[in-house]
Scaffold this motif. Structure first.
Motif, PDB file in Angstrom:
ATOM      1  N   MET A 268       0.753   5.297   0.777  1.00  0.00           N
ATOM      2  CA  MET A 268      -0.055   6.282   1.504  1.00  0.00           C
ATOM      3  C   MET A 268       0.512   7.671   1.256  1.00  0.00           C
ATOM      4  O   MET A 268       1.723   7.894   1.411  1.00  0.00           O
TER       5      MET A 268
ATOM      6  N   ILE B 298       0.846  -1.189   0.000  1.00  0.00           N
ATOM      7  CA  ILE B 298       0.000   0.000   0.000  1.00  0.00           C
ATOM      8  C   ILE B 298       0.885   1.245   0.000  1.00  0.00           C
ATOM      9  O   ILE B 298       1.889   1.310   0.734  1.00  0.00           O
TER      10      ILE B 298
ATOM     11  N   TRP C 292       3.568  -5.199  10.027  1.00  0.00           N
ATOM     12  CA  TRP C 292       3.765  -4.181   8.997  1.00  0.00           C
ATOM     13  C   TRP C 292       5.147  -3.586   9.069  1.00  0.00           C
ATOM     14  O   TRP C 292       5.828  -3.648  10.091  1.00  0.00           O
TER      15      TRP C 292
ATOM     16  N   LYS D 116       7.144   0.058   7.061  1.00  0.00           N
ATOM     17  CA  LYS D 116       6.906   1.188   6.154  1.00  0.00           C
ATOM     18  C   LYS D 116       8.206   1.921   5.870  1.00  0.00           C
ATOM     19  O   LYS D 116       9.148   1.869   6.670  1.00  0.00           O
TER      20      LYS D 116
ATOM     21  N   GLN E 150      -4.613   6.507  -0.310  1.00  0.00           N
ATOM     22  CA  GLN E 150      -3.884   5.252  -0.452  1.00  0.00           C
ATOM     23  C   GLN E 150      -3.867   4.794  -1.887  1.00  0.00           C
ATOM     24  O   GLN E 150      -4.780   5.051  -2.669  1.00  0.00           O
TER      25      GLN E 150
ATOM     26  N   ARG F 274      -4.904   2.202   9.098  1.00  0.00           N
ATOM     27  CA  ARG F 274      -4.009   2.928   8.210  1.00  0.00           C
ATOM     28  C   ARG F 274      -3.515   4.207   8.879  1.00  0.00           C
ATOM     29  O   ARG F 274      -2.343   4.562   8.771  1.00  0.00           O
ATOM     30  N   ARG F 275      -4.404   4.937   9.553  1.00  0.00           N
ATOM     31  CA  ARG F 275      -3.986   6.173  10.214  1.00  0.00           C
ATOM     32  C   ARG F 275      -2.947   5.886  11.303  1.00  0.00           C
ATOM     33  O   ARG F 275      -1.974   6.619  11.456  1.00  0.00           O
TER      34      ARG F 275
ATOM     35  N   LEU G 231      -6.211  -4.361   5.252  1.00  0.00           N
ATOM     36  CA  LEU G 231      -5.760  -3.053   5.699  1.00  0.00           C
ATOM     37  C   LEU G 231      -6.284  -1.933   4.806  1.00  0.00           C
ATOM     38  O   LEU G 231      -6.603  -0.842   5.295  1.00  0.00           O
ATOM     39  N   HIS G 232      -6.399  -2.184   3.511  1.00  0.00           N
ATOM     40  CA  HIS G 232      -6.824  -1.089   2.630  1.00  0.00           C
ATOM     41  C   HIS G 232      -8.289  -0.704   2.858  1.00  0.00           C
ATOM     42  O   HIS G 232      -8.739   0.320   2.338  1.00  0.00           O
TER      43      HIS G 232
ATOM     44  N   ASP H  53      -6.870  11.141   7.371  1.00  0.00           N
ATOM     45  CA  ASP H  53      -6.876   9.896   6.606  1.00  0.00           C
ATOM     46  C   ASP H  53      -6.039  10.090   5.359  1.00  0.00           C
ATOM     47  O   ASP H  53      -6.401  10.875   4.471  1.00  0.00           O
TER      48      ASP H  53
ATOM     49  N   HIS I 240      -3.102   1.093  -3.651  1.00  0.00           N
ATOM     50  CA  HIS I 240      -2.855  -0.320  -3.339  1.00  0.00           C
ATOM     51  C   HIS I 240      -3.123  -1.162  -4.566  1.00  0.00           C
ATOM     52  O   HIS I 240      -3.788  -0.746  -5.518  1.00  0.00           O
TER      53      HIS I 240
END
Length: 498
Positions: free
Chosen positions: A119, A117, A172, A174, A130, A150-151, A143-144, A127, A132
Motif C-alpha cells: 500500500m 499487498i 493481518w 503490516k 495498492q 484497506r483504509r 482484501l484487495h 484510499d 498485490h
C-alpha cells in the motif's frame, strides 16, 4: 360457646368418582435399571461433549498459532528485504516505496488463504494505492477488493490485528515504510483469511458430535441389556419377596456367577432358609403343644367335672389334677427350650475343663436312681462349650438310662478326645434300642415302636433336647450298642483347631 370440629384431611373427604389429588396418587418409582442407564448416559454425554469441545479448541488454537507464525514470517522477510535488499536495475538500496514493494511481491508466493499487498499513500486521497499479487483467494470478498478494510488497516497504528467483517474475518500484519523520518507513506500488509481452516475445525467438531451421538445410542442399547442382566437377580429378589407368604417360604433365587449380585442372592436365600426354619419351628411348637397338651387338659376337665363331695375322692382328684398340671408344665418348658434352640444365642461357649465337667455330671447323675454308677474315663483338656447346656444334655441322657434300666444295673459316664473331636457319653446295660428305632427316638414326642423298658413320666422330648444341644454346638448325638448289651449315647463335638 359452640365449637366446630376440625375438617378431616383431604384423603378422607374425597368422594367416590372424584379425581384423586396429588397426595392420593402413589409415587411413581424409577427403576434402578433406568437410573443406572440415565447416569451412564449423562456421564458419557458430558465426557464425549468435553472431548469434542476440547478437540475443537485445540484445532482452533493450532490455526491461531499457524496464522501468527505465517504473519511473523512474512513480515520478517519483508523487513529483512527492506533493510538489505538492492534494486536489481541499479544495484543500489531502494529509495522508492512503490519500487520496493513491487520487486518484493513479484518474488513471493502466497498461500491459498493468504494475501500479500503493498500500500502506497496518495497525496490528498484516503484510499492508498495498492500493489498485490494477481492470485485468486477463495473468499467472498478478498482484501484487495475491499477498499474500506484497506483504509482501516493502513490507518491503524497497530502492527497487527484482527478485522471482523460480515464477509469473513481477516488476520493481518503490516510493516510501515517510512522515508526521511516522516510519516509512513507506504506499508507492506500480510492478510490471512482463517475462515476455511476454522470451518475445518468446526467440521471435525460436528463429526465428533455425530460419532458421540452414535456412541450414546450404542451405549444405550448395550447398557440397557447389560444392566438388565446384572439386575436380573435383584428383580428376582423383589419378585420372590412379593410372592413369599407365611404358608410358602420354599421359593429360592437361582445363583449364577461369583459377583456381588450372586452374593446378594446367596444372602437372600440364606435369610429365607432362616425364616423357613423359624416359621417351621413356630408351627411345630404350636402343633406339638396342641397335640401333647390336649390329653392332660381333657383328663383335668374330666376329673373336675366328675368330682363328688366325698373327701377321699376329692383328695384323689386333686392329686391327679396336680400331677397332670406338673406334666403340662414340663412339656411347655421343654417345648420352649426346643423353640429357643433355633436362636443364635442358644449356646454361649466358654473355656471349660473337660475333666471337671465330667466329674460334675457324674456327681449329679448319681442322685437320679439306685444304679451302679461308674466314672469310666475322663479327658483332661480345656475345650470351648456351654457347660450348662452340656450338663443338661448329659443329665437327660443319664435320666433316660435310669428309666430303661433296673436297680443295680451299670451306667457308665465318661469323656474322651480324639484329635480335635471331643466325646461325652452315657452307656447303660439295659435292653438296648431296636435298629428301626434309632432315628425315631430323637424326634419329638416319639418313643419308638419297641419300648426298652417301662414308660416314664416324660413326654418324649428329652432326646430331642439332647440333639438340639449337640447341634447348637455344631456337633451331633450318636447311638451305638453297648458291649455286653445296652445302649450308649455319645455327644460328639468338633473342637475348632487353635
Amino acid at each position: 360457646m359452640t365449637t366446630t370440629a376440625a375438617a378431616p384431611p383431604p384423603e378422607t373427604t374425597r368422594t367416590p368418582g372424584t379425581t384423586p389429588t396429588t397426595a392420593d396418587r402413589p409415587r411413581r418409582r424409577i427403576s434402578a435399571r433406568v437410573r443406572i442407564l440415565l447416569w451412564l448416559l449423562l456421564v458419557m454425554a458430558v465426557a464425549l461433549g468435553s472431548v469434542a469441545a476440547t478437540t475443537r479448541t485445540i484445532l482452533l488454537r493450532d490455526v491461531d498459532h499457524r496464522v501468527n507464525g505465517l504473519l511473523a514470517q512474512e513480515t520478517g522477510e519483508f523487513a529483512n528485504f527492506e533493510e538489505r535488499g538492492l534494486d536489481p536495475e541499479n544495484g543500489r538500496p531502494f529509495t522508492d516505496p512503490h519500487r520496493l514493494l513491487y520487486v518484493f511481491l513479484e518474488r513471493q508466493y502466497a498461500d491459498p488463504d493468504e494475501e500479500l499487498i503493498g500500500m502506497v499513500g496518495r497525496p490528498g486521497r484516503q484510499d492508498p494505492a495498492q500493489i498485490h499479487q494477481p492470485r485468486r483467494v477463495p473468499v467472498a470478498l478478498p482484501l484487495h477488493r475491499d477498499a474500506e478494510s484497506r483504509r482501516r488497516i493502513f490507518a491503524s497504528p497497530d502492527s497487527s490485528g484482527t478485522l471482523r467483517r460480515p464477509s469473513g474475518e481477516i488476520r493481518w500484519a503490516k510493516v510501515p515504510i517510512a522515508r526521511h523520518g516522516g510519516e509512513p507513506d507506504a506499508a507492506f500488509v500480510v492478510a490471512f483469511h482463517p475462515g476455511r481452516e476454522q470451518a475445518g475445525a468446526d467440521a471435525v467438531f460436528r463429526i465428533l458430535l455425530a460419532i458421540s451421538g452414535v456412541a450414546l445410542l450404542l451405549t444405550t442399547g448395550i447398557g440397557w441389556v447389560v444392566a438388565g442382566r446384572i439386575l436380573h437377580p435383584v428383580r428376582l429378589v423383589r419378585s420372590t419377596a412379593e410372592q413369599l407368604t407365611e404358608q410358602d417360604l420354599t421359593r429360592r433365587i437361582p445363583v449364577r456367577g461369583h459377583d456381588d449380585i450372586a452374593a446378594l442372592a446367596e444372602t437372600f436365600n440364606a435369610m429365607l432358609d432362616r425364616l423357613e426354619r423359624a416359621f417351621a419351628a413356630q408351627r411345630r411348637f404350636v402343633d406339638d403343644a396342641g397335640h401333647e397338651l390336649r390329653t392332660p387338659i381333657t383328663i383335668v376337665r374330666g376329673h373336675l367335672e366328675l368330682m363328688g363331695d366325698d373327701p377321699a375322692e376329692r383328695e384323689e382328684t386333686v392329686r391327679l389334677v396336680t400331677d397332670e398340671l406338673d406334666r403340662m408344665s414340663r412339656i411347655v418348658e421343654d417345648l420352649l427350650l426346643l423353640a429357643k434352640a433355633e436362636r443364635p444365642d442358644f449356646v454361649t461357649p466358654e473355656p471349660v475343663q473337660l475333666a471337671e465337667l465330667t466329674a460334675d455330671v457324674y456327681v449329679k447323675a448319681r442322685t437320679l436312681g439306685a444304679r451302679d454308677w461308674q466314672l469310666a474315663e475322663v479327658a483332661d483338656r480345656e475345650v470351648p462349650l456351654d457347660p450348662q447346656r452340656i450338663t443338661q444334655a448329659m443329665v437327660q441322657l443319664a435320666q433316660n438310662a435310669v428309666q430303661h434300666t433296673a436297680p443295680g444295673q451299670t451306667i457308665r459316664i465318661g469323656s474322651r478326645t480324639d484329635g480335635h473331636r471331643v466325646e461325652l457319653y452315657v452307656a447303660d446295660s439295659g435292653p438296648g434300642v431296636q435298629p428301626q428305632d434309632r432315628e425315631l427316638i430323637f424326634e419329638r414326642f416319639r418313643r419308638g415302636t419297641a419300648r426298652r423298658g417301662a414308660r416314664g413320666s416324660g413326654a418324649g422330648l428329652g432326646l430331642s433336647i439332647v440333639r438340639a444341644i449337640a447341634e447348637g454346638h455344631g456337633g451331633r448325638v450318636d447311638l451305638t450298642a453297648t458291649e455286653g448289651g445296652g445302649a450308649t449315647f455319645v455327644l460328639t463335638l468338633e473342637e475348632a483347631p487353635a
